[in-house]
Design an enzyme around this catalytic site. Structure first.
Site, PDB file in Angstrom:
ATOM      1  N   HIS A 187      -2.574   1.053  -5.086  1.00 13.87           N
ATOM      2  CA  HIS A 187      -2.575  -0.048  -5.436  1.00 13.87           C
ATOM      3  C   HIS A 187      -2.771   0.450  -6.906  1.00 13.87           C
ATOM      4  O   HIS A 187      -3.526   0.173  -7.295  1.00 13.87           O
ATOM      5  CB  HIS A 187      -2.528  -1.501  -4.501  1.00 13.87           C
ATOM      6  N   SER A 190       0.816  -1.055  -0.126  1.00  8.98           N
ATOM      7  CA  SER A 190      -0.219  -0.002   0.124  1.00  8.98           C
ATOM      8  C   SER A 190       1.604   1.158   0.142  1.00  8.98           C
ATOM      9  O   SER A 190       1.918   1.450   0.650  1.00  8.98           O
ATOM     10  CB  SER A 190      -0.759   0.273   1.154  1.00  8.98           C
ATOM     11  N   MET A 227      -1.998  -7.363   6.072  1.00  8.71           N
ATOM     12  CA  MET A 227      -3.066  -7.757   5.457  1.00  8.71           C
ATOM     13  C   MET A 227      -2.135  -9.072   4.368  1.00  8.71           C
ATOM     14  O   MET A 227      -3.452  -9.020   3.980  1.00  8.71           O
ATOM     15  CB  MET A 227      -4.594  -7.402   5.518  1.00  8.71           C
ATOM     16  N   SER A 228      -1.479  -9.048   4.543  1.00  7.90           N
ATOM     17  CA  SER A 228      -1.024  -9.673   3.312  1.00  7.90           C
ATOM     18  C   SER A 228       0.458 -10.248   3.135  1.00  7.90           C
ATOM     19  O   SER A 228       0.571 -11.130   4.454  1.00  7.90           O
ATOM     20  CB  SER A 228      -0.358  -8.394   2.371  1.00  7.90           C
ATOM     21  N   HIS A 263      -5.447  -9.486  -1.783  1.00  4.32           N
ATOM     22  CA  HIS A 263      -5.484 -10.154  -0.855  1.00  4.32           C
ATOM     23  C   HIS A 263      -6.230 -10.838  -0.888  1.00  4.32           C
ATOM     24  O   HIS A 263      -7.606 -10.229  -1.871  1.00  4.32           O
ATOM     25  CB  HIS A 263      -5.601  -8.755   0.453  1.00  4.32           C
ATOM     26  N   GLU A 321     -10.125  -9.465  -0.485  1.00  4.55           N
ATOM     27  CA  GLU A 321     -11.005  -9.044  -1.273  1.00  4.55           C
ATOM     28  C   GLU A 321     -11.932  -9.997  -1.803  1.00  4.55           C
ATOM     29  O   GLU A 321     -12.926  -9.686  -1.746  1.00  4.55           O
ATOM     30  CB  GLU A 321     -10.318  -8.788  -2.305  1.00  4.55           C
TER      31      GLU A 321
HETATM   32  N1  HPA Z   1      -3.330  -3.777  10.798  1.00  2.98           N
HETATM   33  C1  HPA Z   1      -2.900  -4.591   9.445  1.00  2.98           C
HETATM   34  N2  HPA Z   1      -2.882  -4.142   8.540  1.00  2.98           N
HETATM   35  C2  HPA Z   1      -1.950  -2.375   8.595  1.00  2.98           C
HETATM   36  C3  HPA Z   1      -2.073  -1.912   9.621  1.00  2.98           C
HETATM   37  C4  HPA Z   1      -2.600  -2.191  10.751  1.00  2.98           C
HETATM   38  O1  HPA Z   1      -2.683  -1.629  12.248  1.00  2.98           O
HETATM   39  N3  HPA Z   1      -1.530  -0.337   9.103  1.00  2.98           N
HETATM   40  C5  HPA Z   1      -0.704  -1.414   7.595  1.00  2.98           C
HETATM   41  N4  HPA Z   1      -1.349  -2.286   7.774  1.00  2.98           N
END
Ligand code: HPA
Length: 269
Positions: free
Chosen positions: A61, A31, A208-209, A83, A86
């Site tokens: 993205h 991101s 989350m990835s 991800h 999605e």
């Molecule tokens: N949590 C999950 N995903 C993220 C975070 C977070 O705090 N910051 C950036 N991506």
């Protein structure tokens, strides 16, 4: 392990556009890091032109593949990943990673934005991932019918690549923190209680990835490394509100350092 016909077919299509020279390294942008794609001297191919490629839908993205020279190395750069949150597909990046291998790459470098659980790794810092905790319980290899699915995950984050990245950071005077990344499925952010739990379990950052891609990369025999740009303190650890907009706003803080680090790494490795 043999390449799949789908990946071979896509690799042929990419070579017809971007040339035959083998790719050295696959690079997946997280991101807010998509401007790195502009530094590649090469050809840009929208994922929409590559059958079976994911169509990621996350703002910040850019769903395009750029194949060409980045700081002297021939790379295949993925401007976006799909991800799990999605469409609920842990293996969404399997075809892109098979394709990168079919193009000749032996190494994969993943980047992501992450929340920190360490006061000494605040927003704006980079963290080299040393290991991960799969807090989701999901796995991209569920359903894979061969014994190759039993992938060892010791030293999954390649020690040689990590050494190379650490050396590049030292040479550039960039502080490269090291730590454990926990995968949380998203798309909602974690609760403060979840963050306490993950931290107690040994994680330093959360996102989350990346984890499904690391599992896939090891399955495919690619060496892999990952770098997090810390965009926020994880839930409950600061007064700052957590949001995707905030992630996108903060990612460029680390992006400048990441770019210098990559420039040095790709020139030397
Ligand atoms: N949590 C999950 N995903 C993220 C975070 C977070 O705090 N910051 C950036 N991506």
């Amino acid at each position: 392990m043999h390449d799949t016909p789908e990946a071979d077919h896509i690799a042929d299509r990419i070579r017809a556009i971007a040339g035959d020279a083998p790719v050295e390294l696959g690079l997946v942008l997280g991101s807010g890091l998509s401007h790195l794609a502009e530094a590649v001297k090469g050809r840009t191919i929208p994922y929409a032109d590559l059958p079976g490629f994911p169509q990621p839908s996350v703002s910040g993205h850019a769903p395009k593949l750029v194949v060409g020279s980045l700081f002297g190395a021939r790379v295949a750069l993925f401007g976006a990943r799909e991800h799990y949150y999605e469409h609920g597909r842990p293996d969404a990046m399997r075809l892109p990673l098979e394709t990168v291998r079919a193009l000749g790459a032996e190494r994969l470098l993943l980047t992501n934005a992450a929340g920190s659980m360490r006061a000494d790794i605040p927003p704006g810092e980079l963290m080299l991932v040393t290991d991960h905790i799969n807090f989701s319980g999901l796995n991209p290899l569920i359903g894979e019918p061969t014994d190759a699915r039993f992938v060892p995950m010791t030293d999954a984050y390649d020690p040689g690549m990590r050494q190379g990245l650490a050396a590049a950071a030292r040479a550039e005077g960039i502080a490269l923190n090291a730590g454990v990344y926990a995968w949380y499925s998203g798309p909602s952010f974690e609760t403060p209680a979840e963050i306490q739990a993950i931290h107690t379990l040994g994680a330093d950052a959360v996102g989350m990835s990346t984890v499904p891609e690391v599992i896939l990369a090891r399955f495919l025999g690619l060496k892999v490394a990952a770098i997090s740009t810390i965009t926020n303190m994880a839930a409950g650890l600061s007064d700052e509100a957590i949001s995707h907009d905030h992630t996108k706003k903060m990612a460029p803080l680390g992006a400048e350092k990441l770019e210098r680090l990559l420039a040095r790494y790709l020139t030397q490795a």
